[in-house]
Design a protein around this motif. Structure first.
Motif, mmCIF file in Angstrom:
data_model
loop_
_atom_site.group_PDB
_atom_site.id
_atom_site.type_symbol
_atom_site.label_atom_id
_atom_site.label_comp_id
_atom_site.label_asym_id
_atom_site.label_seq_id
_atom_site.Cartn_x
_atom_site.Cartn_y
_atom_site.Cartn_z
ATOM 1 N N ASP A 36 0.823 -1.215 0.000
ATOM 2 C CA ASP A 36 0.000 0.000 0.000
ATOM 3 C C ASP A 36 0.859 1.269 0.000
ATOM 4 O OD1 ASP A 36 1.028 -0.253 2.571
ATOM 5 O OD2 ASP A 36 -0.816 0.387 3.561
ATOM 6 N N ALA A 37 2.134 1.127 -0.263
ATOM 7 C CA ALA A 37 3.074 2.242 -0.178
ATOM 8 C C ALA A 37 3.052 3.110 -1.438
ATOM 9 C CB ALA A 37 4.487 1.708 0.043
ATOM 10 N N ALA A 38 3.601 4.305 -1.277
ATOM 11 C CA ALA A 38 3.833 5.221 -2.399
ATOM 12 C C ALA A 38 5.344 5.393 -2.534
ATOM 13 C CB ALA A 38 3.164 6.565 -2.134
ATOM 14 N N VAL A 39 5.829 5.395 -3.775
ATOM 15 C CA VAL A 39 7.270 5.434 -4.028
ATOM 16 C C VAL A 39 7.634 6.626 -4.897
ATOM 17 C CG1 VAL A 39 9.119 4.250 -5.305
ATOM 18 C CG2 VAL A 39 7.671 2.963 -3.762
ATOM 19 N N LEU A 40 8.708 7.293 -4.493
ATOM 20 C CA LEU A 40 9.323 8.336 -5.310
ATOM 21 C C LEU A 40 10.647 7.784 -5.800
ATOM 22 C CD1 LEU A 40 9.311 11.265 -6.391
ATOM 23 C CD2 LEU A 40 10.546 11.913 -4.291
ATOM 24 N N VAL A 41 10.834 7.743 -7.114
ATOM 25 C CA VAL A 41 12.078 7.264 -7.707
ATOM 26 C C VAL A 41 12.921 8.485 -8.081
ATOM 27 C CG1 VAL A 41 13.134 5.946 -9.583
ATOM 28 C CG2 VAL A 41 10.954 5.191 -8.595
ATOM 29 N N ARG A 59 18.580 8.810 -16.775
ATOM 30 C CA ARG A 59 17.128 8.940 -16.971
ATOM 31 C C ARG A 59 16.539 7.599 -17.415
ATOM 32 N NH1 ARG A 59 13.403 12.555 -17.274
ATOM 33 N NH2 ARG A 59 14.811 14.319 -17.193
ATOM 34 N N ALA A 60 17.203 6.933 -18.345
ATOM 35 C CA ALA A 60 16.693 5.656 -18.847
ATOM 36 C C ALA A 60 16.639 4.609 -17.732
ATOM 37 C CB ALA A 60 17.558 5.167 -20.006
ATOM 38 N N ALA A 61 17.680 4.545 -16.910
ATOM 39 C CA ALA A 61 17.703 3.588 -15.806
ATOM 40 C C ALA A 61 16.594 3.904 -14.801
ATOM 41 C CB ALA A 61 19.070 3.597 -15.121
ATOM 42 N N ALA A 62 16.428 5.177 -14.461
ATOM 43 C CA ALA A 62 15.386 5.578 -13.513
ATOM 44 C C ALA A 62 13.996 5.253 -14.061
ATOM 45 C CB ALA A 62 15.509 7.067 -13.190
ATOM 46 N N GLN A 63 13.803 5.388 -15.350
ATOM 47 C CA GLN A 63 12.507 5.072 -15.950
ATOM 48 C C GLN A 63 12.215 3.573 -15.886
ATOM 49 O OE1 GLN A 63 13.115 7.022 -19.749
ATOM 50 N NE2 GLN A 63 11.882 8.789 -19.117
ATOM 51 N N VAL A 64 13.241 2.746 -16.091
ATOM 52 C CA VAL A 64 13.055 1.299 -15.989
ATOM 53 C C VAL A 64 12.694 0.925 -14.545
ATOM 54 C CG1 VAL A 64 14.234 -0.944 -16.121
ATOM 55 C CG2 VAL A 64 14.525 0.726 -17.958
ATOM 56 N N VAL A 65 13.382 1.520 -13.580
ATOM 57 C CA VAL A 65 13.104 1.248 -12.169
ATOM 58 C C VAL A 65 11.696 1.720 -11.813
ATOM 59 C CG1 VAL A 65 13.766 1.844 -9.796
ATOM 60 C CG2 VAL A 65 15.536 1.272 -11.488
ATOM 61 N N THR A 74 0.355 1.388 -6.891
ATOM 62 C CA THR A 74 -0.491 2.312 -7.646
ATOM 63 C C THR A 74 0.069 3.728 -7.696
ATOM 64 O OG1 THR A 74 -1.837 2.713 -5.686
ATOM 65 C CG2 THR A 74 -2.610 1.029 -7.216
ATOM 66 N N ARG A 75 0.910 4.107 -6.727
ATOM 67 C CA ARG A 75 1.450 5.469 -6.738
ATOM 68 C C ARG A 75 2.976 5.444 -6.786
ATOM 69 N NH1 ARG A 75 1.913 9.975 -2.348
ATOM 70 N NH2 ARG A 75 2.502 11.697 -3.686
ATOM 71 N N VAL A 76 3.495 5.729 -7.969
ATOM 72 C CA VAL A 76 4.931 5.797 -8.194
ATOM 73 C C VAL A 76 5.191 7.036 -9.029
ATOM 74 C CG1 VAL A 76 6.949 4.665 -9.232
ATOM 75 C CG2 VAL A 76 5.161 3.282 -8.149
ATOM 76 N N GLU A 77 6.135 7.857 -8.586
ATOM 77 C CA GLU A 77 6.501 9.053 -9.333
ATOM 78 C C GLU A 77 8.009 9.110 -9.497
ATOM 79 O OE1 GLU A 77 4.721 12.718 -7.927
ATOM 80 O OE2 GLU A 77 2.846 11.692 -7.469
ATOM 81 N N LEU A 78 8.436 9.806 -10.523
ATOM 82 C CA LEU A 78 9.848 9.971 -10.844
ATOM 83 C C LEU A 78 10.208 11.441 -10.689
ATOM 84 C CD1 LEU A 78 12.428 8.672 -12.097
ATOM 85 C CD2 LEU A 78 11.438 9.130 -14.332
ATOM 86 N N THR A 79 11.315 11.720 -9.981
ATOM 87 C CA THR A 79 11.727 13.115 -9.832
ATOM 88 C C THR A 79 12.150 13.666 -11.182
ATOM 89 O OG1 THR A 79 14.050 12.622 -9.352
ATOM 90 C CG2 THR A 79 12.545 12.741 -7.461
ATOM 91 N N PRO A 80 11.969 14.959 -11.404
ATOM 92 C CA PRO A 80 12.338 15.531 -12.695
ATOM 93 C C PRO A 80 13.840 15.757 -12.861
ATOM 94 C CG PRO A 80 11.391 17.214 -11.290
ATOM 95 C CD PRO A 80 11.274 15.916 -10.546
#
Length: 183
Positions: A36-41, A59-65, A74-80
């Motif tokens: 039920d966690a939310a993750v920031l990559v 960027r490509a590696a972070a997108q794969v992760v 359900t909640r995963v976001e990637l830093t810009p």
């Protein structure tokens, strides 16, 4: 007859050279991650190998992760952008994330495999931090190595999908689940 023989030989050679190798090493976790966690990559810095800098590899590696975690949560976001651990923790706390995931490109090699015979490869470290405490709760190094002969080179990040997905899936598995074995 000769074109048919040449085609068959290339097919046999290509089939023998088509395997890719994946590994997950130095893998650890304190406990399974919460479903039920939310993750920031965090955005990773670009990797280097020798004098070569692989622009866009972070960027490509972070997108794969990020994509691998999105298969589990359900909640995963990637830093810009990239930043320090402290900066990412501030962002994660402000966004009410449970985990901060920090990928780091350790060894990228994007080779002209089709003419050099040198395979593409990439190795990344994935560190998962509990946002509330700042403690590392999981770490792992995953890698992928391409074929030594190919008619078209794969991008190194394409070699990450299998091992990263297996590693991330394992992070959410029950306590007694063995570390994924990848070949």
């Amino acid at each position: 007859m000769k074109p048919l023989f040449l085609t068959l030989m290339l097919a046999v050679l290509g089939a023998g050279c088509a395997s890719q190798n994946y590994t997950a090493a130095s893998v650890s976790r304190t406990a399974p991650l919460r479903r039920d966690a939310a993750v920031l990559v965090a955005m990773a810095d670009d990797g280097q190998f020798g004098d070569d800098s692989y622009i866009g590899s972070g960027r490509a590696a972070a997108q794969v992760v990020s994509a691998a975690f999105s298969r589990q949560l359900t909640r995963v976001e990637l830093t810009p952008d990239t930043g320090s651990l402290a900066q990412h923790l501030v962002r994660a706390r402000g966004g009410r994330f449970d985990y901060l995931v920090i990928p780091r490109v350790l060894h990228p090699e994007d080779r002209g495999t089709e003419w050099s015979g040198q395979p593409d490869q990439i190795k990344i470290e994935i560190r998962t931090v509990a946002v509330s405490t700042g403690d590392t709760v999981a770490e792992g190094v995953v890698s992928g190595k391409g074929k030594w002969f190919t008619m078209g080179s794969d991008a190194p990040e394409d070699l990450l999908k299998v091992p990263v997905n297996a590693y991330v899936k394992w992070l959410f598995s029950p306590e007694d689940t063995p570390v994924p074995v990848l070949k």
